[in-house]
Design a protein around this motif. Structure first.
Motif, PDB file in Angstrom:
ATOM      1  N   ASP A  56      81.877   2.989  35.896  1.00 31.86           N
ATOM      2  CA  ASP A  56      80.956   4.109  35.948  1.00 31.86           C
ATOM      3  C   ASP A  56      80.793   4.525  37.405  1.00 31.86           C
ATOM      4  OD1 ASP A  56      77.604   4.719  34.525  1.00 31.86           O
ATOM      5  OD2 ASP A  56      78.890   5.967  35.784  1.00 31.86           O
ATOM      6  N   LYS A  57      81.165   5.724  37.713  1.00 31.54           N
ATOM      7  CA  LYS A  57      80.945   6.249  39.069  1.00 31.54           C
ATOM      8  C   LYS A  57      80.208   7.560  39.010  1.00 31.54           C
ATOM      9  CE  LYS A  57      85.720   7.944  39.334  1.00 31.54           C
ATOM     10  NZ  LYS A  57      86.951   7.965  40.177  1.00 31.54           N
ATOM     11  N   SER A  58      79.434   7.721  37.979  1.00 23.42           N
ATOM     12  CA  SER A  58      78.734   8.982  37.744  1.00 23.42           C
ATOM     13  C   SER A  58      77.671   9.289  38.790  1.00 23.42           C
ATOM     14  CB  SER A  58      78.088   8.973  36.358  1.00 23.42           C
ATOM     15  OG  SER A  58      77.125   7.937  36.263  1.00 23.42           O
ATOM     16  N   GLY A  59      77.197   8.289  39.505  1.00 20.91           N
ATOM     17  CA  GLY A  59      76.145   8.502  40.479  1.00 20.91           C
ATOM     18  C   GLY A  59      76.632   8.823  41.881  1.00 20.91           C
ATOM     19  N   LEU A  60      77.902   8.728  42.130  1.00 21.69           N
ATOM     20  CA  LEU A  60      78.420   9.041  43.472  1.00 21.69           C
ATOM     21  C   LEU A  60      78.165  10.515  43.756  1.00 21.69           C
ATOM     22  CD1 LEU A  60      81.776   7.044  43.404  1.00 21.69           C
ATOM     23  CD2 LEU A  60      79.618   6.396  44.492  1.00 21.69           C
ATOM     24  N   PRO A  61      77.479  10.823  44.873  1.00 24.55           N
ATOM     25  CA  PRO A  61      77.019  12.197  45.094  1.00 24.55           C
ATOM     26  C   PRO A  61      78.114  13.191  45.452  1.00 24.55           C
ATOM     27  CG  PRO A  61      76.357  10.768  46.904  1.00 24.55           C
ATOM     28  CD  PRO A  61      76.951   9.892  45.884  1.00 24.55           C
ATOM     29  N   SER A  62      79.210  12.708  45.982  1.00 23.81           N
ATOM     30  CA  SER A  62      80.291  13.630  46.327  1.00 23.81           C
ATOM     31  C   SER A  62      81.589  12.842  46.448  1.00 23.81           C
ATOM     32  CB  SER A  62      79.986  14.341  47.646  1.00 23.81           C
ATOM     33  OG  SER A  62      80.208  13.462  48.738  1.00 23.81           O
ATOM     34  N   ASP A  63      82.687  13.572  46.614  1.00 23.91           N
ATOM     35  CA  ASP A  63      83.978  12.894  46.752  1.00 23.91           C
ATOM     36  C   ASP A  63      84.134  12.249  48.124  1.00 23.91           C
ATOM     37  OD1 ASP A  63      85.939  15.977  47.160  1.00 23.91           O
ATOM     38  OD2 ASP A  63      84.296  15.103  48.320  1.00 23.91           O
ATOM     39  N   ARG A  64      83.104  12.340  48.963  1.00 23.94           N
ATOM     40  CA  ARG A  64      83.148  11.607  50.237  1.00 23.94           C
ATOM     41  C   ARG A  64      82.812  10.126  50.028  1.00 23.94           C
ATOM     42  NH1 ARG A  64      79.495  12.328  53.394  1.00 23.94           N
ATOM     43  NH2 ARG A  64      77.974  13.516  52.167  1.00 23.94           N
ATOM     44  N   PHE A  65      82.259   9.831  48.880  1.00 21.21           N
ATOM     45  CA  PHE A  65      81.856   8.455  48.564  1.00 21.21           C
ATOM     46  C   PHE A  65      82.936   7.800  47.710  1.00 21.21           C
ATOM     47  CE2 PHE A  65      77.305   8.027  49.726  1.00 21.21           C
ATOM     48  CZ  PHE A  65      77.095   9.307  50.201  1.00 21.21           C
ATOM     49  N   PHE A  66      83.298   6.590  48.118  1.00 20.07           N
ATOM     50  CA  PHE A  66      84.352   5.869  47.420  1.00 20.07           C
ATOM     51  C   PHE A  66      83.996   4.386  47.422  1.00 20.07           C
ATOM     52  CE2 PHE A  66      88.489   4.821  45.976  1.00 20.07           C
ATOM     53  CZ  PHE A  66      88.930   3.718  46.699  1.00 20.07           C
ATOM     54  N   ALA A  67      84.188   3.721  46.292  1.00 17.46           N
ATOM     55  CA  ALA A  67      83.896   2.293  46.213  1.00 17.46           C
ATOM     56  C   ALA A  67      85.073   1.564  45.595  1.00 17.46           C
ATOM     57  CB  ALA A  67      82.634   2.040  45.392  1.00 17.46           C
TER      58      ALA A  67
END
Lengths: 115, 115
Positions: A56-67
């Motif tokens: 689930d990566k639905s909470g990442l605010p933008s494509d600048r965030f990566f985990a």
């Protein structure tokens, strides 16, 4: 035993810089979560891993965030081209097994300040 | 979508008096509810959870919480407050849809216990 650890505890970045935040979950914990806590707010969900799978990566605010969590243990949250609105405390949590019944154990967080 | 409301930004209590920190929730299915406490510059610590069963849940440090389905509430209580209980308290609900396991937090209530 050791709890969830996070590093660095504090990070100051200039706007536009990339940052990487590390989380070491409790040994053997299958589930790993990232949350963002803005000043004066409750934590907000960013992403969730079960072992190495990012479910689930639905909470990442933008494509600048990566985990990522390539080996199912340590996880890294990367923020590219940081913006001032990224300033927050980033919390990592782990849970023994997958599922809704089990509490999450939180690390101390990384306080990110973007100047 | 699920949500949690903590109507009080701050609760002030004298040491030795009972305390209540309020929480109401909204979920589409059965609620899985949690209370966490946050001390300055530290991560969230798990206090207690309600999954099913007895409506009165007992947790760490003498805290308990009462689940009330008709009022959709999960108030945190302690019979006798201590100065060391002063901290930020968060109520959270776990997603009950699909395989999601993320927590949705309230905005937090600051508890101030004075002598």
């Amino acid at each position: 035993g050791a709890g969830v650890s996070q590093s660095p505890r504090y990070k100051v970045a200039k706007r536009g810089q990339d940052v990487a935040l590390r989380c070491d979950p409790i040994s053997g914990h299958v589930s790993l979560f990232w949350y963002q806590q803005a000043l004066g707010q409750g934590p907000e969900f960013l992403t969730y891993f079960q072992n190495e799978a990012q479910l689930d990566k639905s909470g990442l605010p933008s494509d600048r965030f990566f985990a990522e969590r390539p080996e199912g243990s340590v996880s890294t949250l990367k923020i590219q081209r940081t913006q001032q609105e990224d300033s927050a405390v980033y919390l990592c949590a782990s849970s023994l097994v997958q599922g809704r019944l089990y509490e999450q154990y939180f690390g101390p967080g990384t306080r990110l300040t973007v100047t | 979508a699920q949500s949690v409301a903590q109507p009080e930004d701050q609760v002030n209590v004298a040491e030795g008096n009972p305390l209540t920190v309020k929480c109401t929730y909204s979920v589409s299915g059965n609620p899985y509810l949690f209370w966490y406490v946050q001390y300055p510059n530290r991560g969230l610590q798990f206090l207690l959870k309600y999954i099913t069963g007895d409506n009165l849940v007992k947790g760490s440090y003498g805290f308990e919480a009462e689940f009330n389905k008709s009022q959709t509430s999960f108030h945190l209580k302690k019979p006798s407050a201590l100065v060391s209980d002063s901290a930020l308290y968060f109520c959270a609900v776990r997603d009950t849809t699909g395989t999601a396991s993320k927590l949705t937090f309230g905005t937090g209530t600051r508890l101030q216990v004075t002598l």
